[in-house]
Design a protein around this motif. Sequence first.
Motif, PDB file in Angstrom:
ATOM      1  N   ARG A 116       0.830  -1.206   0.000  1.00 30.67           N
ATOM      2  CA  ARG A 116       0.000   0.000   0.000  1.00 30.67           C
ATOM      3  C   ARG A 116       0.866   1.258   0.000  1.00 30.67           C
ATOM      4  N   LYS A 117       1.936   1.231   0.774  1.00 33.46           N
ATOM      5  CA  LYS A 117       2.839   2.390   0.819  1.00 33.46           C
ATOM      6  C   LYS A 117       3.560   2.562  -0.520  1.00 33.46           C
ATOM      7  N   LEU A 118       3.946   1.463  -1.133  1.00 28.73           N
ATOM      8  CA  LEU A 118       4.610   1.545  -2.432  1.00 28.73           C
ATOM      9  C   LEU A 118       3.657   2.120  -3.479  1.00 28.73           C
ATOM     10  N   ASN A 119       2.386   1.733  -3.408  1.00 17.71           N
ATOM     11  CA  ASN A 119       1.399   2.303  -4.327  1.00 17.71           C
ATOM     12  C   ASN A 119       1.316   3.815  -4.160  1.00 17.71           C
ATOM     13  N   ALA A 120       1.310   4.262  -2.899  1.00 20.05           N
ATOM     14  CA  ALA A 120       1.223   5.699  -2.638  1.00 20.05           C
ATOM     15  C   ALA A 120       2.475   6.425  -3.125  1.00 20.05           C
ATOM     16  N   MET A 121       3.634   5.790  -2.987  1.00 20.24           N
ATOM     17  CA  MET A 121       4.889   6.428  -3.407  1.00 20.24           C
ATOM     18  C   MET A 121       4.945   6.612  -4.917  1.00 20.24           C
TER      19      MET A 121
END
Length: 351
Positions: free
Chosen positions: A234-239
Amino acid sequence: MEQPPETIVASSRRSRRLQLTFGLGFAVLAVSLSLAVSVGAVAVPLSTVWGIMFNKLIPGIVAADWSAGREAIVWDIRLPRAILASLVGAGLAIVGASLQAVTRNPLADPHLLGISAGGAFGAILALLHTGLFIGLLTVPLLAFLGALGATLIVLAVSQIAAATSADRLVLAGVAVSFIVMSGANILIFLGDPRATQTVVFWMLGGLGLAQWSQLVYPLVIFVGCGLFLLASARKLNAMTIGDETAATLGIPVGRFRLTIFVVGALITGVMVAFSGIIGFVGLMIPHIVRLIVGGDYARVLPVSALCGAIFLVWADILARTVMAPDDIPVGIITGLIGGVFFVWLLGRKPN
């Protein structure tokens, strides 16, 4: 609040497509591993390959009608090599996918960012100069420290040179890679000439030194770091959207990016320690995977691992068969394929 029927249907279709992709991918990987063990200077029938493997796992389940030499070729030489190829390919693929997310750079790759060069420097230092002062862990440890050091240098250079754009970050990585590899070449020049030939072959990428006793190290690192990256999907998607968006979602952008670089250095360092420098896997595979499953990293990471494993197994098959009975360093095969892909990627028009 209930979801609209159209959303439910679309989600169900994506789920079925992902399941089909995984099922097909695992089947292709199983076939690829079988062929990797079967083909070579001495061909071994697939029936014999599977018979030897089943007999090793469950002694006596199959009548042993093969020679001891064939059993040694299958179990002691080719199977560990094929498994190492799959682990290295999977590891480098997920590192490349993660780096492309946190840098928002489609060209990010552990090879181009200098991480592989740092791992090579550390491994060469252990092999030619320090010796195995803590046993078999020496090479992976120094390879990781070298990869981490190169990563920190790239980040420092990008800050000093104000190389904040994606393209400039890659240029900083390439520059650091050349510098670190020059240092590695100095270590080779100053080392024992009798060991130089082995190290040079290892620098070009090779899987011929695979042993059962050593496979535990890349396996543990791949599983542990892979689960961490998957949990961070999820964090990678946001990045991938941007630092501002990630920050508004409560993600500590700078710390998370550094964490991904450290995890990437750990995976790359350990893989380089056992396989040498194998480039472009982390660059190619995530791009191909995103064309198949989309951009959600909950899907991109596991499918990248699967495709990376398949790709490197087949690259190693080519390396062993093109000039049989001699082995071509597998890094040459991936370099040729990756170079063509890199040119295609540079010429591709952005959407």
